[in-house]
Design a protein around this motif. Structure first.
Motif, PDB file in Angstrom:
ATOM      1  N   GLY A   1     -79.403   4.704 -21.272  1.00 37.66           N
ATOM      2  CA  GLY A   1     -78.636   4.978 -22.468  1.00 37.66           C
ATOM      3  C   GLY A   1     -77.170   5.279 -22.225  1.00 37.66           C
ATOM      4  O   GLY A   1     -76.458   5.716 -23.128  1.00 37.66           O
ATOM      5  N   ALA A   2     -76.685   5.043 -21.016  1.00 41.73           N
ATOM      6  CA  ALA A   2     -75.286   5.339 -20.703  1.00 41.73           C
ATOM      7  C   ALA A   2     -74.366   4.382 -21.444  1.00 41.73           C
ATOM      8  O   ALA A   2     -74.707   3.227 -21.691  1.00 41.73           O
ATOM      9  N   ASP A   3     -73.177   4.870 -21.802  1.00 37.93           N
ATOM     10  CA  ASP A   3     -72.224   4.052 -22.532  1.00 37.93           C
ATOM     11  C   ASP A   3     -71.123   3.537 -21.608  1.00 37.93           C
ATOM     12  O   ASP A   3     -70.014   3.264 -22.047  1.00 37.93           O
ATOM     13  N   GLU A   4     -71.421   3.420 -20.334  1.00 37.08           N
ATOM     14  CA  GLU A   4     -70.471   2.907 -19.361  1.00 37.08           C
ATOM     15  C   GLU A   4     -71.248   2.138 -18.304  1.00 37.08           C
ATOM     16  O   GLU A   4     -72.465   2.298 -18.171  1.00 37.08           O
ATOM     17  N   PRO A   5     -70.572   1.256 -17.554  1.00 38.09           N
ATOM     18  CA  PRO A   5     -71.283   0.407 -16.591  1.00 38.09           C
ATOM     19  C   PRO A   5     -71.885   1.185 -15.437  1.00 38.09           C
ATOM     20  O   PRO A   5     -71.285   2.116 -14.913  1.00 38.09           O
ATOM     21  N   ARG A   6     -73.074   0.764 -15.039  1.00 34.54           N
ATOM     22  CA  ARG A   6     -73.788   1.358 -13.918  1.00 34.54           C
ATOM     23  C   ARG A   6     -74.338   0.221 -13.043  1.00 34.54           C
ATOM     24  O   ARG A   6     -74.421  -0.913 -13.455  1.00 34.54           O
ATOM     25  N   ARG A   7     -74.735   0.549 -11.826  1.00 34.45           N
ATOM     26  CA  ARG A   7     -75.350  -0.420 -10.911  1.00 34.45           C
ATOM     27  C   ARG A   7     -74.449  -1.633 -10.686  1.00 34.45           C
ATOM     28  O   ARG A   7     -74.879  -2.791 -10.810  1.00 34.45           O
ATOM     29  N   LEU A   8     -73.218  -1.413 -10.316  1.00 30.03           N
ATOM     30  CA  LEU A   8     -72.263  -2.506 -10.131  1.00 30.03           C
ATOM     31  C   LEU A   8     -72.660  -3.383  -8.938  1.00 30.03           C
ATOM     32  O   LEU A   8     -73.122  -2.870  -7.912  1.00 30.03           O
ATOM     33  N   HIS A   9     -72.450  -4.683  -9.099  1.00 33.67           N
ATOM     34  CA  HIS A   9     -72.811  -5.637  -8.043  1.00 33.67           C
ATOM     35  C   HIS A   9     -71.852  -6.827  -8.109  1.00 33.67           C
ATOM     36  O   HIS A   9     -71.544  -7.320  -9.201  1.00 33.67           O
ATOM     37  N   VAL A  10     -71.379  -7.287  -6.951  1.00 31.45           N
ATOM     38  CA  VAL A  10     -70.455  -8.421  -6.881  1.00 31.45           C
ATOM     39  C   VAL A  10     -71.235  -9.726  -6.805  1.00 31.45           C
ATOM     40  O   VAL A  10     -72.148  -9.875  -5.990  1.00 31.45           O
ATOM     41  N   LEU A  11     -70.861 -10.676  -7.664  1.00 27.44           N
ATOM     42  CA  LEU A  11     -71.376 -12.045  -7.597  1.00 27.44           C
ATOM     43  C   LEU A  11     -70.188 -12.979  -7.388  1.00 27.44           C
ATOM     44  O   LEU A  11     -69.087 -12.708  -7.860  1.00 27.44           O
ATOM     45  N   TYR A  12     -70.423 -14.093  -6.709  1.00 25.50           N
ATOM     46  CA  TYR A  12     -69.314 -14.996  -6.411  1.00 25.50           C
ATOM     47  C   TYR A  12     -69.844 -16.393  -6.110  1.00 25.50           C
ATOM     48  O   TYR A  12     -71.007 -16.591  -5.788  1.00 25.50           O
ATOM     49  N   GLN A  13     -68.955 -17.373  -6.253  1.00 26.23           N
ATOM     50  CA  GLN A  13     -69.262 -18.728  -5.820  1.00 26.23           C
ATOM     51  C   GLN A  13     -69.095 -18.765  -4.303  1.00 26.23           C
ATOM     52  O   GLN A  13     -68.080 -18.294  -3.776  1.00 26.23           O
ATOM     53  N   ARG A  14     -70.065 -19.311  -3.593  1.00 23.56           N
ATOM     54  CA  ARG A  14     -70.044 -19.257  -2.125  1.00 23.56           C
ATOM     55  C   ARG A  14     -68.735 -19.761  -1.506  1.00 23.56           C
ATOM     56  O   ARG A  14     -68.240 -19.164  -0.545  1.00 23.56           O
ATOM     57  N   PRO A  15     -68.115 -20.857  -1.988  1.00 25.71           N
ATOM     58  CA  PRO A  15     -66.875 -21.320  -1.341  1.00 25.71           C
ATOM     59  C   PRO A  15     -65.730 -20.312  -1.381  1.00 25.71           C
ATOM     60  O   PRO A  15     -64.784 -20.424  -0.602  1.00 25.71           O
ATOM     61  N   VAL A  16     -65.785 -19.326  -2.285  1.00 30.50           N
ATOM     62  CA  VAL A  16     -64.725 -18.322  -2.371  1.00 30.50           C
ATOM     63  C   VAL A  16     -64.589 -17.546  -1.060  1.00 30.50           C
ATOM     64  O   VAL A  16     -63.482 -17.154  -0.667  1.00 30.50           O
ATOM     65  N   PHE A  17     -65.712 -17.318  -0.364  1.00 30.41           N
ATOM     66  CA  PHE A  17     -65.693 -16.589   0.901  1.00 30.41           C
ATOM     67  C   PHE A  17     -66.221 -17.438   2.051  1.00 30.41           C
ATOM     68  O   PHE A  17     -66.521 -16.902   3.114  1.00 30.41           O
ATOM     69  N   ASP A  18     -66.358 -18.740   1.862  1.00 34.61           N
ATOM     70  CA  ASP A  18     -66.854 -19.637   2.906  1.00 34.61           C
ATOM     71  C   ASP A  18     -65.936 -20.847   2.950  1.00 34.61           C
ATOM     72  O   ASP A  18     -65.985 -21.711   2.072  1.00 34.61           O
TER      73      ASP A  18
END
Length: 204
Positions: free
Chosen positions: A153-170
């Motif tokens: 029930g929180a009104d702010e973001p929780r459990r943050l996780h980074v997603l990315y397209q593989r070529p961005v770091f490869d």
């Protein structure tokens, strides 16, 4: 970042602590019981170091992109037909071409168990799926972004996780940006994306 510091200190302290208990207080017959715990604490102490770089990347992304709250976003555990990686995914809309679907795949599974369990399948309980509905997102799905959930029930973001397209770091993979403008590419670079110099760019 604070949780990373606490976790790093905890796992670093756990290894010598367990070793001391094993040597001083445990008989030889019970030594093998402690070996798995020693190895796991050593593994976690090493792995915890990598979380600092991802926390820094998360900060860069959030400094560049505002949060969006997206309802009923498509998601799945099986391979997305337009993704090159076979893993769980969220499907976003291209910011410039709303008719185009852009999947962001969970390439890194570290600390992703919570998310994978709630993306789920047809047998997953609706109450679990509801914990990531709506979804918080900050980023550009053509490059990278941060997802988050409103839990308990929180009104702010929780459990943050980074997603990315593989070529961005490869550097060995081409990145399909399909119409991303120069401004979009520059913004993604400021947010921490790498290896963007060789992609085709169109005016914003």
């Amino acid at each position: 970042m604070l949780m990373n510091v606490i976790g790093q200190a905890g796992w670093v302290a756990a290894f010598p602590g367990l070793l001391y208990v094993m040597v001083v207080f445990t008989s030889q017959a019970y030594v093998l019981i402690f070996v798995p715990f020693l190895l796991y604490s050593l593994y976690r102490a090493v792995m915890q170091i990598s979380y600092f770089s991802w926390a820094a990347r998360m900060r860069c992304i959030l400094q560049e992109y505002p949060w969006q709250i997206i309802k009923e976003i498509p998601r799945g555990l099986a391979k997305h037909p337009e993704a090159t990686d076979e893993a769980a995914w969220f499907e976003f809309r291209d910011p410039d071409h709303r008719e185009r679907k852009v999947p962001l795949v969970f390439i890194r599974h570290q600390r992703a168990h919570w998310w994978l369990k709630r993306i789920g399948n047809v047998r997953t309980k609706p109450a679990l799926k509801a914990e990531i509905e709506p979804l918080w997102f900050a980023g550009d799905p053509r490059f990278l972004g941060v997802i988050a959930a409103s839990t308990a029930g929180a009104d702010e973001p929780r459990r943050l996780h980074v997603l990315y397209q593989r070529p961005v770091f490869d550097s060995g993979r081409p990145l399909d940006t399909r119409g991303a403008g120069i401004a979009d590419v520059d913004r993604a670079r400021r947010a921490g994306a790498r290896y963007l110099d060789g992609i085709s760019q169109s005016p914003a």
